[in-house]
Motif scaffolding. Structure first.
Motif, PDB file in Angstrom:
ATOM      1  N   LEU A 309       0.856  -1.358  -0.066  1.00 26.47           N
ATOM      2  CA  LEU A 309      -0.010  -0.095  -0.200  1.00 26.47           C
ATOM      3  C   LEU A 309       0.949   1.140  -0.097  1.00 26.47           C
ATOM      4  CD1 LEU A 309      -2.873   1.193   0.167  1.00 26.47           C
ATOM      5  CD2 LEU A 309      -2.745   1.241   2.554  1.00 26.47           C
ATOM      6  N   PRO A 310       1.781   1.451   0.513  1.00 26.12           N
ATOM      7  CA  PRO A 310       2.782   2.552   0.796  1.00 26.12           C
ATOM      8  C   PRO A 310       3.447   2.861  -0.659  1.00 26.12           C
ATOM      9  CG  PRO A 310       3.224   1.355   2.765  1.00 26.12           C
ATOM     10  CD  PRO A 310       2.273   0.419   1.960  1.00 26.12           C
ATOM     11  N   LEU A 311       3.811   1.790  -1.242  1.00 22.87           N
ATOM     12  CA  LEU A 311       4.073   1.890  -3.033  1.00 22.87           C
ATOM     13  C   LEU A 311       3.159   2.449  -3.623  1.00 22.87           C
ATOM     14  CD1 LEU A 311       6.304  -1.200  -3.120  1.00 22.87           C
ATOM     15  CD2 LEU A 311       7.057   1.048  -2.630  1.00 22.87           C
ATOM     16  N   THR A 314       2.521   5.860  -2.875  1.00 23.30           N
ATOM     17  CA  THR A 314       3.543   6.887  -3.438  1.00 23.30           C
ATOM     18  C   THR A 314       3.508   7.093  -4.907  1.00 23.30           C
ATOM     19  OG1 THR A 314       5.022   6.246  -1.517  1.00 23.30           O
ATOM     20  CG2 THR A 314       6.216   7.010  -3.793  1.00 23.30           C
ATOM     21  N   LEU A 315       3.375   5.975  -5.533  1.00 24.43           N
ATOM     22  CA  LEU A 315       3.080   6.126  -7.020  1.00 24.43           C
ATOM     23  C   LEU A 315       2.024   7.071  -7.231  1.00 24.43           C
ATOM     24  CD1 LEU A 315       3.834   5.138  -9.800  1.00 24.43           C
ATOM     25  CD2 LEU A 315       2.243   3.180  -9.633  1.00 24.43           C
ATOM     26  N   GLU A 316       0.731   7.057  -6.744  1.00 26.33           N
ATOM     27  CA  GLU A 316      -0.260   7.721  -7.154  1.00 26.33           C
ATOM     28  C   GLU A 316      -0.066   9.233  -6.863  1.00 26.33           C
ATOM     29  OE1 GLU A 316      -5.091   8.024  -6.544  1.00 26.33           O
ATOM     30  OE2 GLU A 316      -3.936   7.288  -4.779  1.00 26.33           O
ATOM     31  N   THR A 317       0.654   9.452  -5.729  1.00 26.00           N
ATOM     32  CA  THR A 317       0.875  10.948  -5.514  1.00 26.00           C
ATOM     33  C   THR A 317       2.025  11.520  -6.606  1.00 26.00           C
ATOM     34  OG1 THR A 317       0.697  10.500  -3.154  1.00 26.00           O
ATOM     35  CG2 THR A 317       1.822  12.637  -3.724  1.00 26.00           C
ATOM     36  N   ARG A 342      11.385   3.736  -3.450  1.00 21.41           N
ATOM     37  CA  ARG A 342       9.860   3.491  -3.580  1.00 21.41           C
ATOM     38  C   ARG A 342       9.558   3.184  -5.092  1.00 21.41           C
ATOM     39  NH1 ARG A 342       5.953   5.732   0.991  1.00 21.41           N
ATOM     40  NH2 ARG A 342       7.278   5.252   2.856  1.00 21.41           N
ATOM     41  N   LEU A 343       9.879   4.358  -5.745  1.00 25.90           N
ATOM     42  CA  LEU A 343       9.663   4.237  -7.261  1.00 25.90           C
ATOM     43  C   LEU A 343      10.302   3.208  -7.988  1.00 25.90           C
ATOM     44  CD1 LEU A 343       9.490   8.374  -7.872  1.00 25.90           C
ATOM     45  CD2 LEU A 343       7.529   6.650  -7.550  1.00 25.90           C
ATOM     46  N   GLN A 344      11.566   3.002  -7.680  1.00 27.49           N
ATOM     47  CA  GLN A 344      12.413   1.817  -8.177  1.00 27.49           C
ATOM     48  C   GLN A 344      11.805   0.474  -7.907  1.00 27.49           C
ATOM     49  OE1 GLN A 344      16.471   1.666  -7.105  1.00 27.49           O
ATOM     50  NE2 GLN A 344      16.822  -0.186  -8.151  1.00 27.49           N
ATOM     51  N   ARG A 345      11.223   0.380  -6.619  1.00 28.09           N
ATOM     52  CA  ARG A 345      10.461  -0.908  -6.385  1.00 28.09           C
ATOM     53  C   ARG A 345       9.323  -1.136  -7.053  1.00 28.09           C
ATOM     54  NH1 ARG A 345      11.470  -5.245  -4.852  1.00 28.09           N
ATOM     55  NH2 ARG A 345      10.000  -5.545  -3.437  1.00 28.09           N
ATOM     56  N   VAL A 346       8.393  -0.135  -7.323  1.00 29.23           N
ATOM     57  CA  VAL A 346       7.430  -0.074  -8.150  1.00 29.23           C
ATOM     58  C   VAL A 346       7.574  -0.476  -9.576  1.00 29.23           C
ATOM     59  CG1 VAL A 346       5.475   1.198  -9.326  1.00 29.23           C
ATOM     60  CG2 VAL A 346       6.151   1.545  -6.915  1.00 29.23           C
ATOM     61  N   LEU A 367      -5.066   3.410 -11.216  1.00 29.99           N
ATOM     62  CA  LEU A 367      -5.010   3.394  -9.831  1.00 29.99           C
ATOM     63  C   LEU A 367      -6.362   4.454  -9.396  1.00 29.99           C
ATOM     64  CD1 LEU A 367      -1.306   4.625  -8.905  1.00 29.99           C
ATOM     65  CD2 LEU A 367      -2.543   2.602  -7.883  1.00 29.99           C
ATOM     66  N   LYS A 368      -6.738   5.164 -10.431  1.00 25.40           N
ATOM     67  CA  LYS A 368      -8.047   5.851 -10.031  1.00 25.40           C
ATOM     68  C   LYS A 368      -9.133   5.030 -10.341  1.00 25.40           C
ATOM     69  CE  LYS A 368      -5.982   9.811  -9.450  1.00 25.40           C
ATOM     70  NZ  LYS A 368      -5.619  10.257  -8.162  1.00 25.40           N
ATOM     71  N   LEU A 369      -9.011   4.108 -11.159  1.00 27.78           N
ATOM     72  CA  LEU A 369     -10.258   2.917 -11.512  1.00 27.78           C
ATOM     73  C   LEU A 369     -10.161   2.006 -10.265  1.00 27.78           C
ATOM     74  CD1 LEU A 369     -12.401   1.929 -13.325  1.00 27.78           C
ATOM     75  CD2 LEU A 369     -10.588   0.661 -14.639  1.00 27.78           C
TER      76      LEU A 369
END
Length: 383
Positions: A309-311, A314-317, A342-346, A367-369
């Motif tokens: 969830l934190p990833l 972070t991605l959405e923000t 975090r972005l690298q892990r995504v 993400l919005k969907l």
């Protein structure tokens, strides 16, 4: 009237004793099967649909019109009156009627009186429906509004001909629904009571309403009504969606569909607040018509695991802020090095490349969907 009779019969069955319902003028509205003690007053009330002036005055002197809670009244043998329990039916401070129980053979227990008092909201609601008819019987209005919102244009003509809505004014639909959880009878009752009270205040807008199993719709003529009016009328938390005005009542179904979508989005995207206008939903206008089967395939493993969830947040923000690392670090109060990690892990887990504009767009929309489908429930209020 059918609703009132059903409520009266159900309550009598649960309590195991007969009852009679009167309106505020002490005219008989409904009564159950009379299989218990019977006195002259009860018999005459059923036959004549009202009590005598002497009995009405005696009961008024006993305080029934001022009572806020159930009241026991003594018998009056000269009037042919046995002891009674009177349960006043009120909405807020307004007296709507009385539930009457003969308090003999045996007397009602405290638990029975409490159960009778618990039925008051449902009785008040049904009495409201009877009093709100405007040229149409309330069930006819319900049928017409239901048809109208389903796109049946002839229902608009029926409502206009009955004087329930002006012919030459635009219509706007607002939808109220609970922000979360499954609706129940108590919540639907609260929605109905709130809208009925609102109809009295907004009489100049010729309001109509309909309560469905999971939401309520309010139709108003003329200039749109602010969502704050709906929130103020409700005794339970709701989110409100507002459709665009339509030039004629026959086109109300379009405004209704937009208002439902807007309310659903507001319920699932807390960052939008308690109210949402369809025309201001941005990308969510388009996403409400898509299935979550359209999600970016790389997001599937992340959405299915709470530790990611934190990833996702972070991605959405990061995507909301146009890929600005500076703005994202500031918004999340996250060190730049931690953000890049975090972005690298995504990228690794989702098998994607955030330098690819097409991938960023697909991830952002997904993400919005996922928010709308309930598969993604972030802890932050970002919309």
């Amino acid at each position: 009237m059918a609703d009132l009779q059903r409520i009266v019969d159900d309550l009598a069955a649960r309590l195991g004793r007969p009852l009679l319902l009167e309106d505020r003028l002490q005219r008989v509205v409904a009564y159950s099967a009379q299989n218990g003690p019977m006195d002259d007053v009860r018999r005459d009330s059923i036959l004549r649909r009202h009590t005598t002036p002497e009995v009405r005055q005696w009961l008024r002197d006993a305080g029934v019109h001022d009572a806020q809670e159930p009241l026991r009244t003594p018998g009056a043998p000269p009037l042919g009156l046995l002891p009674r329990v009177c349960v006043p039916v009120r909405h807020e401070t307004a007296l709507l009627g009385f539930l009457w129980f003969i308090d003999a053979g045996p007397a009602m227990s405290g638990a029975q009186v409490a159960e009778a008092a618990g039925a008051v909201p449902a009785v008040a609601l049904a009495l409201f429906h009877e009093s709100l008819a405007t040229g149409l019987a309330s069930h006819r209005e319900l049928e017409a509004v239901t048809g109208l919102l389903m796109g049946e244009r002839e229902s608009a003509a029926q409502l206009i001909e009955a004087g329930a809505f002006p012919q030459a004014q635009p219509v706007t639909v607002l939808v109220a629904r609970p922000p979360a959880g499954e609706p129940d009878d108590a919540l639907r009752l609260a929605l109905e009571q709130g809208l009925l009270a609102l109809r009295r205040r907004l009489s100049g807008h010729h309001p109509l309403h309909l309560v469905r199993y999971d939401h309520a719709a309010l139709l108003v003529a003329g200039s749109p009504v602010a969502a704050d009016e709906v929130h103020a009328a409700m005794s339970v938390p709701v989110v409100v969606g507002i459709g665009r005005p339509r030039p004629a009542l026959a086109e109300a179904s379009g405004s209704y569909a937009e208002a439902r979508h807007a309310a659903d989005v507001a319920a699932r995207v807390p960052g939008l607040g308690r109210s949402a206008l369809w025309e201001r939903l941005g990308v969510y206008r388009m996403l409400t018509r898509l299935s979550d089967s359209e999600l970016h395939p790389g997001l599937e493993p992340l959405l299915g695991d709470a530790q990611h969830l934190p990833l996702l947040e972070t991605l959405e923000t990061y995507l909301d802020l146009a890929g600005s690392a500076v703005a994202t670090s500031r918004a999340l109060r996250l060190h730049r090095t931690s953000l890049y990690y975090r972005l690298q892990r995504v990228e690794e887990l989702a098998r994607t490349d955030l330098k690819d504009g097409g991938e960023r767009l697909a991830l952002h929309l997904s993400l919005k969907l996922a928010r709308l489908s309930g598969r993604y429930r972030p802890r932050d209020p970002i919309g």
